[in-house]
Design a protein around this motif. Structure first.
Motif, PDB file in Angstrom:
ATOM      1  N   TYR A  24       0.842  -1.189   0.000  1.00 56.94           N
ATOM      2  CA  TYR A  24       0.000   0.000   0.000  1.00 56.94           C
ATOM      3  C   TYR A  24       0.881   1.245   0.000  1.00 56.94           C
ATOM      4  O   TYR A  24       1.910   1.286   0.680  1.00 56.94           O
ATOM      5  CB  TYR A  24      -0.919  -0.007   1.218  1.00 56.94           C
ATOM      6  CG  TYR A  24      -2.031  -1.021   1.068  1.00 56.94           C
ATOM      7  CD1 TYR A  24      -3.350  -0.614   0.963  1.00 56.94           C
ATOM      8  CD2 TYR A  24      -1.753  -2.384   0.985  1.00 56.94           C
ATOM      9  CE1 TYR A  24      -4.372  -1.541   0.785  1.00 56.94           C
ATOM     10  CE2 TYR A  24      -2.758  -3.308   0.801  1.00 56.94           C
ATOM     11  CZ  TYR A  24      -4.061  -2.890   0.699  1.00 56.94           C
ATOM     12  OH  TYR A  24      -5.059  -3.807   0.522  1.00 56.94           O
ATOM     13  N   GLN A  48      -3.402   4.812  -1.711  1.00 53.29           N
ATOM     14  CA  GLN A  48      -4.207   5.090  -0.522  1.00 53.29           C
ATOM     15  C   GLN A  48      -4.501   6.579  -0.419  1.00 53.29           C
ATOM     16  O   GLN A  48      -3.619   7.410  -0.647  1.00 53.29           O
ATOM     17  CB  GLN A  48      -3.481   4.620   0.739  1.00 53.29           C
ATOM     18  CG  GLN A  48      -4.303   4.756   2.012  1.00 53.29           C
ATOM     19  CD  GLN A  48      -3.524   4.371   3.259  1.00 53.29           C
ATOM     20  OE1 GLN A  48      -2.752   5.172   3.764  1.00 53.29           O
ATOM     21  NE2 GLN A  48      -3.725   3.146   3.748  1.00 53.29           N
ATOM     22  N   ASN A  88      -7.440   2.361  -1.588  1.00 53.11           N
ATOM     23  CA  ASN A  88      -7.665   2.120  -0.176  1.00 53.11           C
ATOM     24  C   ASN A  88      -7.958   3.443   0.517  1.00 53.11           C
ATOM     25  O   ASN A  88      -7.285   4.449   0.282  1.00 53.11           O
ATOM     26  CB  ASN A  88      -6.431   1.455   0.450  1.00 53.11           C
ATOM     27  CG  ASN A  88      -6.618   1.152   1.927  1.00 53.11           C
ATOM     28  OD1 ASN A  88      -6.127   1.874   2.781  1.00 53.11           O
ATOM     29  ND2 ASN A  88      -7.314   0.069   2.225  1.00 53.11           N
TER      30      ASN A  88
END
Length: 342
Positions: free
Chosen positions: A38, A71, A96
């Motif tokens: 991520y 993200q 995300n």
């Protein structure tokens, strides 16, 4: 108990100032076991036209050497929608949403973990987001901001949306990174949520993973953070891969050389190069015996030439064992205040 199960999936949590595209690609070239990484969150991207500077860590998509999930940290549905559209055009299929960042200057503005105490606001944001996006959408959360039971109402809200998965760091926001994670509360989350959940928190060596796996025997998806920054071989260990010390040393040297060369080619300032590498070594020193002394020797260097000489010695040092890594995690590192979701 080593885990050889092929169904185990491991995710690498993001760290601002460390796990950018240079780090991610260097890691992917040298170490095994991570299934997905991520990005450090972006914020303030814009509600209509996304600021291109906010996307530079994601470009170009084709050069990612590992599966990467962008993200975003936001409490604005239009901003999330614009971000989703922009990264989808770059080639990404999944974003995300960070509702986990614990820092008060974020949470007090109802962003990050500050949103966890307001499930109605979460719902209003998600209602609008899911009317407009076509990309996969996942969530990174904590047990709550003030209280560790806030997550339960949040999960009930999230049950109403087609969310890919939810990663839960088993601390509250106000805890930051102090105290112990509460994996036993993750069991209650499993009972409430209709979604796939990922456990996150305090997996800093193989023994800790095995402890949590015994507590959560059906759990197959785990998010790792500081434990991997300290010991890049941890994902391989969790997946039952044995690596000799000679091979570990070879891979660490390769990783360092790739990352160092990449950072040098990106920054002209010796201070910036040194700062970036010291941030990496703040954690990775723990893979060697007496990690505190190892980091102090690196922290003191003033020039790139001095840095290279010290690191050459460090990379030939004795490796730490699980007990020493545990001591380094619990006693030698402190969260220094950078904005990270892990």
């Amino acid at each position: 108990m080593t885990n050889n199960c092929k169904s185990t999936k491991l995710y690498f949590a993001p760290f601002q100032g460390i796990t950018d595209h240079l780090y991610r690609n260097a890691y992917a070239q040298c170490f095994m076991g991570i299934d997905e990484m991520y990005t450090p969150f972006v914020s303030g991207t814009g509600t209509y036209n996304v600021n291109p500077s906010k996307l530079k860590d994601f470009l170009p998509f084709e050069k990612n050497l590992v599966s990467v999930v962008p993200q975003i940290l936001s409490n604005n549905a239009d901003e999330i929608i614009a971000f989703a559209g922009s990264v989808e055009m770059l080639g990404y299929k999944h974003i995300n949403w960070n509702v986990a960042c614990p820092f008060s200057r974020i949470a007090n503005k109802m962003r990050g973990s500050g949103l966890l105490s307001s499930p109605d606001l979460l719902k209003s944001i998600l209602d609008k987001v899911f009317e407009s996006i076509s990309i996969d959408f996942s969530v990174k959360a904590r047990l709550g901001y003030q209280n560790e039971d806030e997550i339960f109402k949040v999960l009930e809200v999230l049950n109403d949306y087609p969310i890919k998965h939810i990663a839960i760091h088993c601390r509250t926001g106000v805890q930051l990174y102090s105290g112990k994670a509460r994996p036993e509360l993750f069991k209650s989350c499993i009972k409430i949520s209709k979604h796939n959940l990922i456990y996150n928190g305090d997996i800093y060596n193989l023994g800790q993973y095995e402890k949590f796996k015994n507590l959560l025997p059906e759990q197959e998806e785990w998010m790792l953070g500081r434990g991997v920054l300290i010991n890049p071989f941890l994902p391989s260990e969790i997946k039952g891969k044995n690596i000799s010390d000679d091979k570990k040393r070879e891979l660490l040297k390769k990783f360092h050389n790739i990352l160092f060369t990449s950072i040098c080619s990106t920054h002209s300032s010796s201070a910036k190069i040194s700062g970036r590498m010291k941030a990496v070594w703040y954690y990775m020193s723990g893979v060697f015996e007496d990690g505190g002394s190892v980091f102090n020797s690196i922290k003191r260097v003033k020039t790139i030439e001095e840095y290279e000489k010290v690191v050459e010695i460090v990379l030939n040092s004795q490796f730490s064992d699980s007990k020493q890594q545990s001591e380094y995690f619990n006693n030698s590192i402190k969260h220094k205040g950078s904005l990270t979701s892990k």
